[in-house]
Design a protein around this motif. Sequence first.
Motif, PDB file in Angstrom:
ATOM      1  N   VAL A 160      86.919 -70.001 -81.185  1.00  0.00           N
ATOM      2  CA  VAL A 160      87.916 -70.980 -81.604  1.00  0.00           C
ATOM      3  C   VAL A 160      89.252 -70.667 -80.938  1.00  0.00           C
ATOM      4  O   VAL A 160      89.922 -69.697 -81.300  1.00  0.00           O
ATOM      5  N   PRO A 161      89.650 -71.494 -79.938  1.00  0.00           N
ATOM      6  CA  PRO A 161      90.957 -71.272 -79.302  1.00  0.00           C
ATOM      7  C   PRO A 161      92.109 -71.641 -80.229  1.00  0.00           C
ATOM      8  O   PRO A 161      91.908 -72.327 -81.237  1.00  0.00           O
ATOM      9  N   ARG A 162      93.295 -71.215 -79.830  1.00  0.00           N
ATOM     10  CA  ARG A 162      94.500 -71.472 -80.619  1.00  0.00           C
ATOM     11  C   ARG A 162      94.696 -72.985 -80.845  1.00  0.00           C
ATOM     12  O   ARG A 162      94.460 -73.803 -79.961  1.00  0.00           O
ATOM     13  N   GLY A 163      95.044 -73.345 -82.047  1.00  0.00           N
ATOM     14  CA  GLY A 163      95.385 -74.731 -82.333  1.00  0.00           C
ATOM     15  C   GLY A 163      94.198 -75.648 -82.561  1.00  0.00           C
ATOM     16  O   GLY A 163      94.363 -76.849 -82.747  1.00  0.00           O
ATOM     17  N   THR A 164      92.971 -75.101 -82.526  1.00  0.00           N
ATOM     18  CA  THR A 164      91.789 -75.952 -82.709  1.00  0.00           C
ATOM     19  C   THR A 164      91.723 -76.498 -84.135  1.00  0.00           C
ATOM     20  O   THR A 164      91.331 -77.633 -84.352  1.00  0.00           O
ATOM     21  N   VAL A 165      92.070 -75.640 -85.093  1.00  0.00           N
ATOM     22  CA  VAL A 165      92.039 -76.064 -86.492  1.00  0.00           C
ATOM     23  C   VAL A 165      93.485 -76.232 -86.964  1.00  0.00           C
ATOM     24  O   VAL A 165      94.323 -75.343 -86.748  1.00  0.00           O
ATOM     25  N   ALA A 166      93.758 -77.377 -87.566  1.00  0.00           N
ATOM     26  CA  ALA A 166      95.122 -77.668 -88.012  1.00  0.00           C
ATOM     27  C   ALA A 166      95.548 -76.674 -89.081  1.00  0.00           C
ATOM     28  O   ALA A 166      94.744 -76.302 -89.940  1.00  0.00           O
ATOM     29  N   PRO A 167      96.805 -76.245 -89.036  1.00  0.00           N
ATOM     30  CA  PRO A 167      97.266 -75.297 -90.055  1.00  0.00           C
ATOM     31  C   PRO A 167      97.151 -75.901 -91.453  1.00  0.00           C
ATOM     32  O   PRO A 167      97.235 -77.115 -91.617  1.00  0.00           O
ATOM     33  N   ALA A 168      96.923 -75.046 -92.406  1.00  0.00           N
ATOM     34  CA  ALA A 168      96.821 -75.514 -93.791  1.00  0.00           C
ATOM     35  C   ALA A 168      97.852 -74.777 -94.622  1.00  0.00           C
ATOM     36  O   ALA A 168      98.487 -73.827 -94.151  1.00  0.00           O
ATOM     37  N   ASP A 169      97.986 -75.214 -95.850  1.00  0.00           N
ATOM     38  CA  ASP A 169      98.890 -74.520 -96.747  1.00  0.00           C
ATOM     39  C   ASP A 169      98.403 -73.094 -96.963  1.00  0.00           C
ATOM     40  O   ASP A 169      97.226 -72.794 -96.837  1.00  0.00           O
ATOM     41  N   GLN A 170      99.325 -72.260 -97.313  1.00  0.00           N
ATOM     42  CA  GLN A 170      99.002 -70.879 -97.686  1.00  0.00           C
ATOM     43  C   GLN A 170      98.056 -70.901 -98.888  1.00  0.00           C
ATOM     44  O   GLN A 170      98.197 -71.771 -99.749  1.00  0.00           O
ATOM     45  N   ALA A 171      97.076 -69.998 -98.891  1.00  0.00           N
ATOM     46  CA  ALA A 171      96.216 -69.906-100.081  1.00  0.00           C
ATOM     47  C   ALA A 171      97.120 -69.644-101.271  1.00  0.00           C
ATOM     48  O   ALA A 171      97.952 -68.738-101.228  1.00  0.00           O
ATOM     49  N   ASP A 172      97.000 -70.450-102.317  1.00  0.00           N
ATOM     50  CA  ASP A 172      97.980 -70.296-103.394  1.00  0.00           C
ATOM     51  C   ASP A 172      97.566 -69.260-104.435  1.00  0.00           C
ATOM     52  O   ASP A 172      98.342 -68.405-104.802  1.00  0.00           O
TER      53      ASP A 172
END
Length: 386
Positions: A160-172
Amino acid sequence: VALSGAATVEDLLALGVGCATGVPCSWLAPLTTEALAGGRLPYVPAASEGEAIGIAAGSWLGGRLAAVLIQNSGLGNAVNPLTSLAATYELPMLLVVSHRGRVDGDAPQHRLMGAITEPLLELMQIPTRVLPNEPVAAREVLAAAVADATARSRPAAVIVPRGTVAPADQADALPAKHARPVTVRVEADAPAVAPTRAAALATLAGALRVDDLVISTTGMVSRELAAAGDRDATFPMMGSMGCASALALGVALAAPARRVVVVDGDGALLMKAGALATIGAQLPGGLLHLVLDNGCYESTGGQPSASANVDFAALAAASGYARAATLGGASDLARLVSGFAVGDGPALAALAVQPGREAGTPRVPRTPQALRDGFREAVLGPALVP
Ligand SMILES: Cc1ncc(C[n+]2csc(CCOP(=O)(O)OP(=O)(O)O)c2C)c(N)n1
């Protein structure tokens, strides 16, 4: 464009992945967060990448294909169980590996591993595909990797290269301390003369029920246990030192109604002692962890291990096990195994055994593939094994 973590988790579920494990990478965090938050894909946080390979192996043996989500910097931690467990026994799993250091500009510690990630996977004969960032193409690549893993019964990787998966919120939500019974420490009343390892294993073999699932650690433990009674429901590990408890955890989580007994050595347990915390967090109620402590690496010539100053029962208790005991002798072992019920675990029992071995004990008589098939059938029943 980038993939959404939630959609990718749905893709994995649709492809038959039933469990995920691994050690976090920020680039894969959306997948991990989604698995944790969504609750649709059980995620087992492992203490090391090698442990994650053990959990994934056990999960598949228990009937659940697993995805292992790791950073390429942890690939080195996974090499031993990938080569001596997954390759040896031909066990399918999907590796999802972030590719740090793939391009210039990443942190210095990622440069060398970034350059050798694909060659290293190739050297390990693991088929590798790059995950595209477009959803339809990504699903096809994941499907091809899972098909490869299951059809050819081996690990298959997606990097998985950088930026392949969109960032998500921090695990809460961090896991709360789980409510559990107060750990009971059972000390033997009168320490008996320590049995030999072979005698302890013979006692164990005599106390087992037909449908107990047993995993034994690499070396003479597996050989002597096989000599005490070869059975399909026993999986003797021939490599992946330290991974027996992780594999047993994978089995116990996939088959929660079964008693799962793992026989560890002091040296092997200490090699991957982080697994104790993973087990203490997951609380597999059917897991009984036996440690045969001879104070040394007996299988390789009796060199001392560091176990002389280690209290394994205290270590398990401090790691969240439900029960922990130091046994006085073989009769304690027989009593413990007879009385252990699913729901009592995870329990650890440490038994001091004499160094030394049974002369002339042969190697485990069956091939790794035959051991794998017999064990899987013992878990799932013949009708369910594909
Ligand atoms: C990663 C790895 N390192 C080293 C070995 C070599 N090795 C095989 S068995 C063994 C000793 C295991 O000791 P322990 O778990 O205490 O069991 P014992 O042999 O004393 O019963 C060692 C070091 C190995 N198989 N794998």
